[in-house]
Design a protein around this motif. Structure first.
Motif, PDB file in Angstrom:
ATOM      1  N   VAL A 106      22.676 -10.678 -48.330  1.00 19.57           N
ATOM      2  CA  VAL A 106      23.170 -10.689 -46.951  1.00 19.57           C
ATOM      3  C   VAL A 106      23.972 -11.958 -46.681  1.00 19.57           C
ATOM      4  O   VAL A 106      25.058 -11.918 -46.097  1.00 19.57           O
ATOM      5  CB  VAL A 106      21.999 -10.577 -45.960  1.00 19.57           C
ATOM      6  CG1 VAL A 106      22.498 -10.699 -44.519  1.00 19.57           C
ATOM      7  CG2 VAL A 106      21.273  -9.249 -46.141  1.00 19.57           C
ATOM      8  N   TRP A 107      23.440 -13.108 -47.127  1.00 17.89           N
ATOM      9  CA  TRP A 107      24.127 -14.373 -46.886  1.00 17.89           C
ATOM     10  C   TRP A 107      25.446 -14.442 -47.656  1.00 17.89           C
ATOM     11  O   TRP A 107      26.438 -14.975 -47.153  1.00 17.89           O
ATOM     12  CB  TRP A 107      23.225 -15.548 -47.274  1.00 17.89           C
ATOM     13  CG  TRP A 107      22.027 -15.649 -46.409  1.00 17.89           C
ATOM     14  CD1 TRP A 107      20.768 -15.214 -46.691  1.00 17.89           C
ATOM     15  CD2 TRP A 107      21.959 -16.198 -45.079  1.00 17.89           C
ATOM     16  NE1 TRP A 107      19.920 -15.467 -45.638  1.00 17.89           N
ATOM     17  CE2 TRP A 107      20.616 -16.073 -44.641  1.00 17.89           C
ATOM     18  CE3 TRP A 107      22.895 -16.795 -44.237  1.00 17.89           C
ATOM     19  CZ2 TRP A 107      20.201 -16.509 -43.392  1.00 17.89           C
ATOM     20  CZ3 TRP A 107      22.483 -17.230 -42.988  1.00 17.89           C
ATOM     21  CH2 TRP A 107      21.154 -17.081 -42.576  1.00 17.89           C
ATOM     22  N   MET A 108      25.461 -13.907 -48.858  1.00 21.88           N
ATOM     23  CA  MET A 108      26.687 -13.903 -49.649  1.00 21.88           C
ATOM     24  C   MET A 108      27.764 -13.071 -48.963  1.00 21.88           C
ATOM     25  O   MET A 108      28.921 -13.507 -48.835  1.00 21.88           O
ATOM     26  CB  MET A 108      26.415 -13.345 -51.043  1.00 21.88           C
ATOM     27  CG  MET A 108      27.640 -13.307 -51.945  1.00 21.88           C
ATOM     28  SD  MET A 108      27.369 -12.324 -53.437  1.00 21.88           S
ATOM     29  CE  MET A 108      27.314 -10.669 -52.720  1.00 21.88           C
ATOM     30  N   MET A 109      27.389 -11.875 -48.497  1.00 23.89           N
ATOM     31  CA  MET A 109      28.345 -11.021 -47.798  1.00 23.89           C
ATOM     32  C   MET A 109      28.820 -11.682 -46.509  1.00 23.89           C
ATOM     33  O   MET A 109      30.016 -11.640 -46.175  1.00 23.89           O
ATOM     34  CB  MET A 109      27.702  -9.664 -47.498  1.00 23.89           C
ATOM     35  CG  MET A 109      27.407  -8.820 -48.720  1.00 23.89           C
ATOM     36  SD  MET A 109      26.597  -7.250 -48.297  1.00 23.89           S
ATOM     37  CE  MET A 109      27.886  -6.446 -47.308  1.00 23.89           C
ATOM     38  N   SER A 110      27.887 -12.293 -45.794  1.00 28.16           N
ATOM     39  CA  SER A 110      28.230 -12.956 -44.540  1.00 28.16           C
ATOM     40  C   SER A 110      29.241 -14.079 -44.762  1.00 28.16           C
ATOM     41  O   SER A 110      30.233 -14.206 -44.025  1.00 28.16           O
ATOM     42  CB  SER A 110      26.958 -13.508 -43.882  1.00 28.16           C
ATOM     43  OG  SER A 110      27.259 -14.209 -42.688  1.00 28.16           O
ATOM     44  N   ASN A 111      29.009 -14.889 -45.799  1.00 24.88           N
ATOM     45  CA  ASN A 111      29.926 -15.994 -46.093  1.00 24.88           C
ATOM     46  C   ASN A 111      31.299 -15.481 -46.514  1.00 24.88           C
ATOM     47  O   ASN A 111      32.334 -16.034 -46.112  1.00 24.88           O
ATOM     48  CB  ASN A 111      29.347 -16.888 -47.186  1.00 24.88           C
ATOM     49  CG  ASN A 111      28.144 -17.684 -46.714  1.00 24.88           C
ATOM     50  OD1 ASN A 111      28.003 -17.971 -45.526  1.00 24.88           O
ATOM     51  ND2 ASN A 111      27.252 -18.031 -47.636  1.00 24.88           N
ATOM     52  N   GLU A 112      31.327 -14.435 -47.339  1.00 23.98           N
ATOM     53  CA  GLU A 112      32.605 -13.888 -47.790  1.00 23.98           C
ATOM     54  C   GLU A 112      33.399 -13.297 -46.627  1.00 23.98           C
ATOM     55  O   GLU A 112      34.631 -13.402 -46.591  1.00 23.98           O
ATOM     56  CB  GLU A 112      32.373 -12.806 -48.852  1.00 23.98           C
ATOM     57  CG  GLU A 112      31.951 -13.347 -50.207  1.00 23.98           C
ATOM     58  CD  GLU A 112      31.881 -12.266 -51.263  1.00 23.98           C
ATOM     59  OE1 GLU A 112      31.899 -11.069 -50.890  1.00 23.98           O
ATOM     60  OE2 GLU A 112      31.813 -12.600 -52.449  1.00 23.98           O
ATOM     61  N   ILE A 113      32.695 -12.684 -45.684  1.00 28.74           N
ATOM     62  CA  ILE A 113      33.373 -12.097 -44.525  1.00 28.74           C
ATOM     63  C   ILE A 113      33.925 -13.185 -43.611  1.00 28.74           C
ATOM     64  O   ILE A 113      35.047 -13.099 -43.113  1.00 28.74           O
ATOM     65  CB  ILE A 113      32.410 -11.175 -43.757  1.00 28.74           C
ATOM     66  CG1 ILE A 113      32.091  -9.922 -44.599  1.00 28.74           C
ATOM     67  CG2 ILE A 113      33.003 -10.754 -42.409  1.00 28.74           C
ATOM     68  CD1 ILE A 113      30.963  -9.079 -44.051  1.00 28.74           C
ATOM     69  N   ARG A 114      33.143 -14.254 -43.423  1.00 27.10           N
ATOM     70  CA  ARG A 114      33.573 -15.320 -42.510  1.00 27.10           C
ATOM     71  C   ARG A 114      34.750 -16.115 -43.062  1.00 27.10           C
ATOM     72  O   ARG A 114      35.673 -16.462 -42.333  1.00 27.10           O
ATOM     73  CB  ARG A 114      32.403 -16.264 -42.204  1.00 27.10           C
ATOM     74  CG  ARG A 114      31.399 -15.705 -41.227  1.00 27.10           C
ATOM     75  CD  ARG A 114      30.593 -16.832 -40.585  1.00 27.10           C
ATOM     76  NE  ARG A 114      29.935 -17.657 -41.598  1.00 27.10           N
ATOM     77  CZ  ARG A 114      28.701 -17.435 -42.049  1.00 27.10           C
ATOM     78  NH1 ARG A 114      28.005 -16.431 -41.572  1.00 27.10           N
ATOM     79  NH2 ARG A 114      28.175 -18.218 -42.967  1.00 27.10           N
ATOM     80  N   ASP A 115      34.718 -16.413 -44.385  1.00 27.16           N
ATOM     81  CA  ASP A 115      35.804 -17.245 -44.924  1.00 27.16           C
ATOM     82  C   ASP A 115      36.974 -16.420 -45.465  1.00 27.16           C
ATOM     83  O   ASP A 115      37.982 -16.965 -45.921  1.00 27.16           O
ATOM     84  CB  ASP A 115      35.287 -18.191 -46.005  1.00 27.16           C
ATOM     85  CG  ASP A 115      34.731 -17.475 -47.234  1.00 27.16           C
ATOM     86  OD1 ASP A 115      35.098 -16.316 -47.477  1.00 27.16           O
ATOM     87  OD2 ASP A 115      33.905 -18.086 -47.955  1.00 27.16           O
ATOM     88  N   GLY A 116      36.838 -15.088 -45.429  1.00 24.52           N
ATOM     89  CA  GLY A 116      37.942 -14.223 -45.832  1.00 24.52           C
ATOM     90  C   GLY A 116      38.040 -13.958 -47.315  1.00 24.52           C
ATOM     91  O   GLY A 116      38.897 -13.188 -47.756  1.00 24.52           O
ATOM     92  N   SER A 117      37.178 -14.573 -48.121  1.00 22.84           N
ATOM     93  CA  SER A 117      37.257 -14.378 -49.571  1.00 22.84           C
ATOM     94  C   SER A 117      36.875 -12.961 -49.987  1.00 22.84           C
ATOM     95  O   SER A 117      37.122 -12.568 -51.135  1.00 22.84           O
ATOM     96  CB  SER A 117      36.348 -15.389 -50.286  1.00 22.84           C
ATOM     97  OG  SER A 117      34.988 -15.219 -49.907  1.00 22.84           O
ATOM     98  N   ILE A 118      36.306 -12.195 -49.048  1.00 20.72           N
ATOM     99  CA  ILE A 118      35.935 -10.814 -49.373  1.00 20.72           C
ATOM    100  C   ILE A 118      37.161  -9.988 -49.735  1.00 20.72           C
ATOM    101  O   ILE A 118      37.072  -9.014 -50.486  1.00 20.72           O
ATOM    102  CB  ILE A 118      35.178 -10.170 -48.184  1.00 20.72           C
ATOM    103  CG1 ILE A 118      34.589  -8.828 -48.615  1.00 20.72           C
ATOM    104  CG2 ILE A 118      36.093 -10.001 -46.967  1.00 20.72           C
ATOM    105  CD1 ILE A 118      33.696  -8.196 -47.567  1.00 20.72           C
ATOM    106  N   ILE A 119      38.335 -10.394 -49.221  1.00 18.39           N
ATOM    107  CA  ILE A 119      39.570  -9.669 -49.522  1.00 18.39           C
ATOM    108  C   ILE A 119      39.850  -9.672 -51.024  1.00 18.39           C
ATOM    109  O   ILE A 119      40.273  -8.674 -51.604  1.00 18.39           O
ATOM    110  CB  ILE A 119      40.755 -10.296 -48.766  1.00 18.39           C
ATOM    111  CG1 ILE A 119      40.576 -10.113 -47.258  1.00 18.39           C
ATOM    112  CG2 ILE A 119      42.071  -9.667 -49.208  1.00 18.39           C
ATOM    113  CD1 ILE A 119      40.540  -8.676 -46.808  1.00 18.39           C
ATOM    114  N   LEU A 120      39.572 -10.805 -51.675  1.00 17.76           N
ATOM    115  CA  LEU A 120      39.810 -10.915 -53.116  1.00 17.76           C
ATOM    116  C   LEU A 120      38.904  -9.967 -53.894  1.00 17.76           C
ATOM    117  O   LEU A 120      39.285  -9.460 -54.956  1.00 17.76           O
ATOM    118  CB  LEU A 120      39.585 -12.361 -53.580  1.00 17.76           C
ATOM    119  CG  LEU A 120      40.494 -13.418 -52.938  1.00 17.76           C
ATOM    120  CD1 LEU A 120      40.100 -14.811 -53.425  1.00 17.76           C
ATOM    121  CD2 LEU A 120      41.957 -13.120 -53.267  1.00 17.76           C
TER     122      LEU A 120
END
Length: 273
Positions: free
Chosen positions: A87-101
């Motif tokens: 959950v924390w990993m997904m949350s961080n990726e969503i907040r900093d935008g790195s989830i796009i990569l």
């Protein structure tokens, strides 16, 4: 066709290996968790010894003192093993935008995350669960039955991992709407620990509360694998029923988390884009 299948397997193995290497970077934290399990074992031993000492019977709600201690210590060990900060990993990726990569990679985001988590599971299995299992077995004079129950425990633990992951993934997806999952994640952890029987065995629940817990997916994460490991499944039918309940929740949560993700990812926004 065989070459394509081999490439897919190699791709998944690479993700598992990456998660394993990442988990090994935090060996000290796993060792601290092992120390914490030993301390928890001491606390549980003294607490439940006092509870059983005040009872006129050696068996309370169908469980002896040894059964209860084994159940609770191993439940907490499995909880530590399945806690992978998804959950924390997904949350961080969503907040900093790195989830796009991650989203532009040629693999579904949920599949990528799941196989990456498995590497950490392998590390905690050998460095946390097995040592705790050996220690508690020695203390209880090998009260855990050694037989086919250990073989059946393997698929039960795999199904438990999948159920736990899909719940975490569902909660992590909430961050697409809230941009923060701290409160939701804490509520999820408390609910799972209570209603799964990880803190208090379900046998000690009032009948009405135990009935509710049995209709929720949480007890399939801890209660069912531990019932199988401790040899509480008296017949093959009972064993297959337990695994069937787990498999049902795996399928249900797989579909539910997938539908929720596909609907929610459409609203994703990244700063500057």
């Amino acid at each position: 066709m065989k070459l394509r299948s081999l490439c897919n397997l190699r791709k998944y193995f690479t993700l598992v290996r990456g998660g394993l290497l990442e988990a090994l970077q935090w060996r000290a934290s796993i060792f601290i968790q092992l120390i914490g399990n030993i301390i928890y074992l001491i606390i549980v031993y003294n607490l439940w010894q006092a509870i059983y000492a005040s009872s006129p019977d050696e068996t309370v709600n169908g469980m002896t003192f040894t059964d209860t201690m084994l159940y609770l210590v191993l439940a907490m060990t499995i909880f530590n093993m399945l806690s992978t900060w998804t959950v924390w990993m997904m949350s961080n990726e969503i907040r900093d935008g790195s989830i796009i990569l991650t989203l532009i990679r040629p693999m579904e985001y949920r599949t990528y995350t799941f196989f990456n988590v498995l590497g950490g599971d392998a590390v905690t299995l050998f460095m946390l669960f097995l040592p705790t299992f050996v220690i508690v077995s020695l203390i209880t004079n090998f009260a855990v039955p050694i037989g086919v129950n250990l073989l059946w425990f393997i698929p039960a633990l795999i199904f438990a991992r999948m159920i736990s992951f899909y719940i975490d993934f569902f909660v992590g997806t909430v961050c697409l709407y809230t941009e923060s999952t701290w409160g939701v994640d804490m509520a999820k952890e408390v609910l799972i620990l209570l209603m799964s029987g990880a803190v208090i065995p379900l046998a000690f629940f009032p009948d009405w509360l135990r009935t509710i817990a049995e209709f929720l997916p949480f007890q399939a994460i801890y209660n069912i694998p531990l019932q199988i490991l401790l040899g509480r499944a008296a017949t093959l039918r009972e064993l297959l029923t337990m695994l069937g309940v787990q498999l049902f929740w795996v399928a249900f949560l797989y579909i539910a988390s997938g539908l929720f993700w596909r609907k929610s990812v459409k609203i994703i926004t990244v700063n500057g884009g």
